[in-house]
Motif scaffolding. Structure first.
Motif, PDB file in Angstrom:
ATOM      1  N   VAL A  82       0.929  -1.240  -0.043  1.00 43.50           N
ATOM      2  CA  VAL A  82       0.056   0.070  -0.082  1.00 43.50           C
ATOM      3  C   VAL A  82       0.623   1.295   0.059  1.00 43.50           C
ATOM      4  O   VAL A  82       0.508   2.046  -0.802  1.00 43.50           O
ATOM      5  CB  VAL A  82      -0.957  -0.122   1.113  1.00 43.50           C
ATOM      6  CG1 VAL A  82      -1.754   1.509   1.271  1.00 43.50           C
ATOM      7  CG2 VAL A  82      -2.000  -0.940   1.166  1.00 43.50           C
ATOM      8  N   ARG A  83       1.939   1.070   0.818  1.00 44.39           N
ATOM      9  CA  ARG A  83       2.844   2.588   0.999  1.00 44.39           C
ATOM     10  C   ARG A  83       3.401   2.806  -0.273  1.00 44.39           C
ATOM     11  O   ARG A  83       3.723   3.936  -1.047  1.00 44.39           O
ATOM     12  CB  ARG A  83       3.872   2.256   2.094  1.00 44.39           C
ATOM     13  CG  ARG A  83       3.243   2.448   3.427  1.00 44.39           C
ATOM     14  CD  ARG A  83       4.222   2.664   4.347  1.00 44.39           C
ATOM     15  NE  ARG A  83       5.071   1.514   4.588  1.00 44.39           N
ATOM     16  CZ  ARG A  83       4.626   0.432   5.739  1.00 44.39           C
ATOM     17  NH1 ARG A  83       3.364   0.657   6.112  1.00 44.39           N
ATOM     18  NH2 ARG A  83       5.238  -0.599   5.947  1.00 44.39           N
ATOM     19  N   LEU A  84       3.819   1.638  -1.140  1.00 47.03           N
ATOM     20  CA  LEU A  84       4.646   1.843  -2.344  1.00 47.03           C
ATOM     21  C   LEU A  84       3.642   2.292  -3.406  1.00 47.03           C
ATOM     22  O   LEU A  84       4.069   3.251  -4.252  1.00 47.03           O
ATOM     23  CB  LEU A  84       5.219   0.459  -2.831  1.00 47.03           C
ATOM     24  CG  LEU A  84       6.234  -0.099  -2.065  1.00 47.03           C
ATOM     25  CD1 LEU A  84       6.750  -1.362  -2.474  1.00 47.03           C
ATOM     26  CD2 LEU A  84       7.752   0.600  -2.277  1.00 47.03           C
ATOM     27  N   MET A  85       2.363   1.833  -3.240  1.00 44.54           N
ATOM     28  CA  MET A  85       1.385   2.454  -4.070  1.00 44.54           C
ATOM     29  C   MET A  85       1.097   3.734  -4.068  1.00 44.54           C
ATOM     30  O   MET A  85       1.017   4.696  -5.047  1.00 44.54           O
ATOM     31  CB  MET A  85       0.257   1.397  -4.384  1.00 44.54           C
ATOM     32  CG  MET A  85      -1.308   1.897  -5.068  1.00 44.54           C
ATOM     33  SD  MET A  85      -2.185   3.373  -4.179  1.00 44.54           S
ATOM     34  CE  MET A  85      -2.774   2.319  -2.976  1.00 44.54           C
ATOM     35  N   GLN A  86       0.763   4.271  -3.012  1.00 45.65           N
ATOM     36  CA  GLN A  86       0.417   5.529  -2.597  1.00 45.65           C
ATOM     37  C   GLN A  86       1.673   6.470  -3.029  1.00 45.65           C
ATOM     38  O   GLN A  86       1.508   7.692  -3.309  1.00 45.65           O
ATOM     39  CB  GLN A  86       0.084   5.521  -1.071  1.00 45.65           C
ATOM     40  CG  GLN A  86      -1.195   4.878  -0.904  1.00 45.65           C
ATOM     41  CD  GLN A  86      -1.717   5.111   0.595  1.00 45.65           C
ATOM     42  OE1 GLN A  86      -0.963   5.200   1.594  1.00 45.65           O
ATOM     43  NE2 GLN A  86      -2.971   4.911   0.786  1.00 45.65           N
ATOM     44  N   ALA A  87       3.038   6.063  -2.775  1.00 44.27           N
ATOM     45  CA  ALA A  87       3.942   6.956  -2.896  1.00 44.27           C
ATOM     46  C   ALA A  87       3.953   7.199  -4.475  1.00 44.27           C
ATOM     47  O   ALA A  87       4.061   8.451  -4.757  1.00 44.27           O
ATOM     48  CB  ALA A  87       5.256   6.369  -2.676  1.00 44.27           C
ATOM     49  N   ARG A  88       3.756   6.162  -5.292  1.00 46.07           N
ATOM     50  CA  ARG A  88       3.590   6.446  -6.814  1.00 46.07           C
ATOM     51  C   ARG A  88       2.408   7.250  -7.288  1.00 46.07           C
ATOM     52  O   ARG A  88       2.424   8.236  -7.958  1.00 46.07           O
ATOM     53  CB  ARG A  88       3.771   5.163  -7.507  1.00 46.07           C
ATOM     54  CG  ARG A  88       3.665   5.360  -9.101  1.00 46.07           C
ATOM     55  CD  ARG A  88       3.882   3.868  -9.556  1.00 46.07           C
ATOM     56  NE  ARG A  88       4.045   4.193 -11.143  1.00 46.07           N
ATOM     57  CZ  ARG A  88       4.496   3.072 -11.920  1.00 46.07           C
ATOM     58  NH1 ARG A  88       5.000   1.881 -11.559  1.00 46.07           N
ATOM     59  NH2 ARG A  88       4.434   3.089 -13.250  1.00 46.07           N
ATOM     60  N   ALA A  89       1.297   7.050  -6.514  1.00 46.40           N
ATOM     61  CA  ALA A  89       0.195   7.663  -6.751  1.00 46.40           C
ATOM     62  C   ALA A  89       0.201   9.185  -6.469  1.00 46.40           C
ATOM     63  O   ALA A  89      -0.147  10.050  -7.248  1.00 46.40           O
ATOM     64  CB  ALA A  89      -1.134   7.007  -6.114  1.00 46.40           C
ATOM     65  N   ARG A  90       0.713   9.495  -5.226  1.00 44.29           N
ATOM     66  CA  ARG A  90       1.089  10.923  -4.793  1.00 44.29           C
ATOM     67  C   ARG A  90       1.807  11.586  -6.034  1.00 44.29           C
ATOM     68  O   ARG A  90       1.535  12.711  -6.508  1.00 44.29           O
ATOM     69  CB  ARG A  90       1.740  10.920  -3.510  1.00 44.29           C
ATOM     70  CG  ARG A  90       0.550  10.755  -2.321  1.00 44.29           C
ATOM     71  CD  ARG A  90       1.486  11.059  -0.909  1.00 44.29           C
ATOM     72  NE  ARG A  90       2.489  10.222  -0.668  1.00 44.29           N
ATOM     73  CZ  ARG A  90       2.335   9.152   0.024  1.00 44.29           C
ATOM     74  NH1 ARG A  90       0.944   8.771   0.710  1.00 44.29           N
ATOM     75  NH2 ARG A  90       3.366   8.265   0.395  1.00 44.29           N
ATOM     76  N   ALA A  91       2.884  11.161  -6.419  1.00 43.22           N
ATOM     77  CA  ALA A  91       3.833  11.592  -7.211  1.00 43.22           C
ATOM     78  C   ALA A  91       3.077  11.893  -8.600  1.00 43.22           C
ATOM     79  O   ALA A  91       3.209  12.946  -8.971  1.00 43.22           O
ATOM     80  CB  ALA A  91       5.141  10.930  -7.311  1.00 43.22           C
ATOM     81  N   GLU A  92       2.367  10.892  -9.008  1.00 42.77           N
ATOM     82  CA  GLU A  92       1.839  11.286 -10.346  1.00 42.77           C
ATOM     83  C   GLU A  92       0.787  12.155 -10.195  1.00 42.77           C
ATOM     84  O   GLU A  92       0.366  12.930 -11.089  1.00 42.77           O
ATOM     85  CB  GLU A  92       1.284   9.892 -10.816  1.00 42.77           C
ATOM     86  CG  GLU A  92       0.306   9.709 -12.173  1.00 42.77           C
ATOM     87  CD  GLU A  92      -0.775  10.263 -12.268  1.00 42.77           C
ATOM     88  OE1 GLU A  92      -1.262  10.544 -13.177  1.00 42.77           O
ATOM     89  OE2 GLU A  92      -1.513  10.082 -11.127  1.00 42.77           O
ATOM     90  N   LEU A  93       0.029  11.982  -9.394  1.00 36.60           N
ATOM     91  CA  LEU A  93      -1.274  12.981  -9.047  1.00 36.60           C
ATOM     92  C   LEU A  93      -0.816  14.318  -9.069  1.00 36.60           C
ATOM     93  O   LEU A  93      -1.420  15.278  -9.676  1.00 36.60           O
ATOM     94  CB  LEU A  93      -2.029  12.541  -7.987  1.00 36.60           C
ATOM     95  CG  LEU A  93      -3.241  13.532  -7.571  1.00 36.60           C
ATOM     96  CD1 LEU A  93      -4.232  13.713  -8.955  1.00 36.60           C
ATOM     97  CD2 LEU A  93      -3.766  13.047  -6.397  1.00 36.60           C
TER      98      LEU A  93
END
Length: 404
Positions: free
Chosen positions: A218-229
C-alpha cells in the motif's frame, strides 16, 4: 511524526460512558466532545495553514457541523446531495460544495430561482450532459456555480490496471480545459473550482496490523500515486486558470491531509471522518485519532458461558462486503462476533471471557466502520463531556432528512 491522540478502550472509559448515559435507554449513540475537539485540532495541525472543508456525509449532524466550522482552520462544507446543499444553505451556510453530480431536477429548479441559494452552492460537473439536465430543470435565470472534478486514479501498465475509485471521466489538462471552456461559454454557468479526491490515498490505511507485506505494498502504491497526481493536478490547475478565475482547488481527505496540502496547486483540503475516527481510520502511519463516535447496544440475553446477546447492532458500512465493514465491539474489551452469525439486524451474539461479567441490561459499546453512516441509524446524538451528557442533538435523520 504522528501525534498520538489515541485513548485506548479501558475499564475507565467504559465506566465513564456508562455513568454519563445511565439515565438513557440503549440503543443509543454518543459523541465524546473532548475526543471530537482533539481530532479537529489535529486535522488543523496537519493541514498546515490551509483551510479544511468539512465533509458533511461524515458528520450528518448540523450541531456538530456548526461546532467544527466555528473553530479556526475550518471553512465551508462539502455536501453529498443537492437537496442537502439547499437545506444547509437555507440554514445560513454560505459556502457549500456539492461533491457529487446530481439529477435532482426539483432542486436545480430551486437553485436557479433563488439568488441566495445560487450564491451559496457550487455544483459538480464532469460531463456536458449534466449541463443539459440543469438547463432543462431551470426555474430561474440565476448563474450556476460549477466545480469540475478530476479523476485521481492511478493508471498502470498503459492504463490496463487502475487503482482508485471510478469517478470523473476527466483525467488530462486537455480534457478538463475543454470542458471548462464549454462551461464558460454557456450562458448561466461559471467555473469557480476544481475538486480531486484521492480516495486510494486518503481512504486506504497504510499500517495494517499483522499484515506487513500488504502494508508495504500500500505504501509503495501510494507513493507512486502521490507523485503522479501532484504533477497531473498542477498541470490541470495551470490549464484551468487560463480559462477561469478559480476560487478554490479542493483535494484530499482525512487520510491524506499532509501530502495533499503540500501541493502548491491545492488551496484547501476536505476532511470529515477524522472528526469521529471510525474503525477504518485506525490504520494510518501519518496520524492517530481518538474514537469520538460510539454506539451502545443493551445486553438482552445470556445464552451460556462466554456469550451474551445484545439487541440489534447489524449496521454495516458501505463498500465491498467484508468483515471490515461491520461495527466492532469496543467496550468492554475482548468481545467478538460469533462467526456463524456476525452482527444481526435484531440480535447479535457476542463471544469472549468479558461476556461472563455482563448482566442483562448492561451495555456493550461499539465503533462503526465508517463515519457519518452511523447517523442513519440514530435520530439523535448524546454529546458527552467527561462523565455527563451535556446536550442531545438531532442527526440528519432526527430532523427528518434522509437524503440518500
Amino acid at each position: 511524526m504522528a501525534t498520538d491522540l489515541v485513548a485506548p478502550g479501558s475499564v475507565l472509559d467504559r465506566a465513564r460512558l456508562d455513568r454519563a448515559t445511565a439515565h438513557l435507554d440503549a440503543p443509543l449513540a454518543v459523541v465524546d466532545l473532548a475526543a471530537f475537539d482533539a481530532n479537529a485540532a489535529d486535522l488543523v495541525r496537519r493541514a498546515a495553514g490551509k483551510p479544511i472543508r468539512v465533509a458533511s456525509k461524515s458528520v450528518r449532524c448540523r450541531a456538530l457541523l456548526e461546532r467544527v466550522l466555528a473553530m479556526d482552520g475550518f471553512a465551508g462544507i462539502m455536501s453529498f446531495t443537492l437537496a442537502e446543499s439547499l437545506w444547509l444553505a437555507r440554514a445560513g451556510h454560505r459556502d457549500i460544495l456539492l461533491a457529487y453530480p446530481s439529477a435532482d431536477r426539483a432542486a436545480f429548479a430551486e437553485l436557479t430561482a433563488d439568488p441566495k441559494l445560487a450564491g451559496a452552492v457550487t455544483v459538480l460537473v464532469d460531463d456536458p450532459a449534466q449541463l443539459d439536465l440543469i438547463d432543462a430543470a431551470r426555474g430561474g435565470t440565476e448563474t450556476v456555480r460549477v466545480c469540475l472534478e478530476l479523476d485521481t486514479s492511478l493508471h498502470l501498465l498503459g492504463g490496463r490496471l487502475r487503482v482508485g475509485a471510478r469517478r470523473s471521466p476527466l483525467r488530462t489538462p486537455e480534457e478538463v480545459g475543454a470542458l471548462a471552456e464549454l462551461v464558460q461559454t454557456r450562458p448561466g454557468f461559471r467555473v469557480v473550482g476544481l475538486m480531486a479526491y484521492e480516495g486510494h490515498i486518503a481512504g486506504v490505511g497504510d499500517r495494517l496490523d499483522g499484515r506487513p507485506v500488504r502494508s508495504r505494498m500500500v505504501r509503495l502504491m501510494q507513493a507512486r500515486a502521490r507523485a503522479e497526481l501532484a504533477a497531473r493536478r498542477a498541470a490541470v490547475v495551470h490549464r484551468l486558470r487560463q480559462v477561469a478565475e478559480l476560487e478554490f482547488v479542493n483535494g484530499g481527505g482525512t487520510g491524506s491531509v499532509e501530502s495533499t496540502v503540500a501541493e502548491a496547486a491545492v488551496t484547501e483540503v476536505a476532511a470529515g471522518s477524522g472528526l469521529y475516527v471510525p474503525r477504518l481510520f485506525d490504520n494510518y502511519r501519518s496520524f492517530r485519532g481518538r474514537p469520538a463516535a460510539l454506539f451502545a447496544q443493551p445486553v438482552v440475553r445470556r445464552p451460556g458461558v462466554g456469550v451474551v446477546t445484545v439487541l440489534g447492532g447489524g449496521y454495516p458500512a458501505s463498500g465491498p462486503a467484508g468483515a471490515d465493514r461491520s461495527p466492532v465491539p469496543y467496550l468492554p474489551a475482548g468481545l467478538r462476533y460469533d462467526p456463524q452469525e456476525g452482527a444481526g439486524e435484531v440480535q447479535t451474539p457476542l463471544l469472549g471471557a468479558a461476556a461472563d461479567d455482563l448482566l442483562v441490561g448492561d451495555r456493550v459499546w461499539f465503533r462503526h466502520a465508517k463515519a457519518g453512516e452511523l447517523c442513519e441509524r440514530f435520530a439523535e446524538l448524546h454529546l458527552v463531556d467527561g462523565d455527563r451528557v451535556v446536550e442531545t442533538v438531532p442527526t440528519y435523520r432526527g430532523e427528518g432528512r434522509t437524503f440518500l
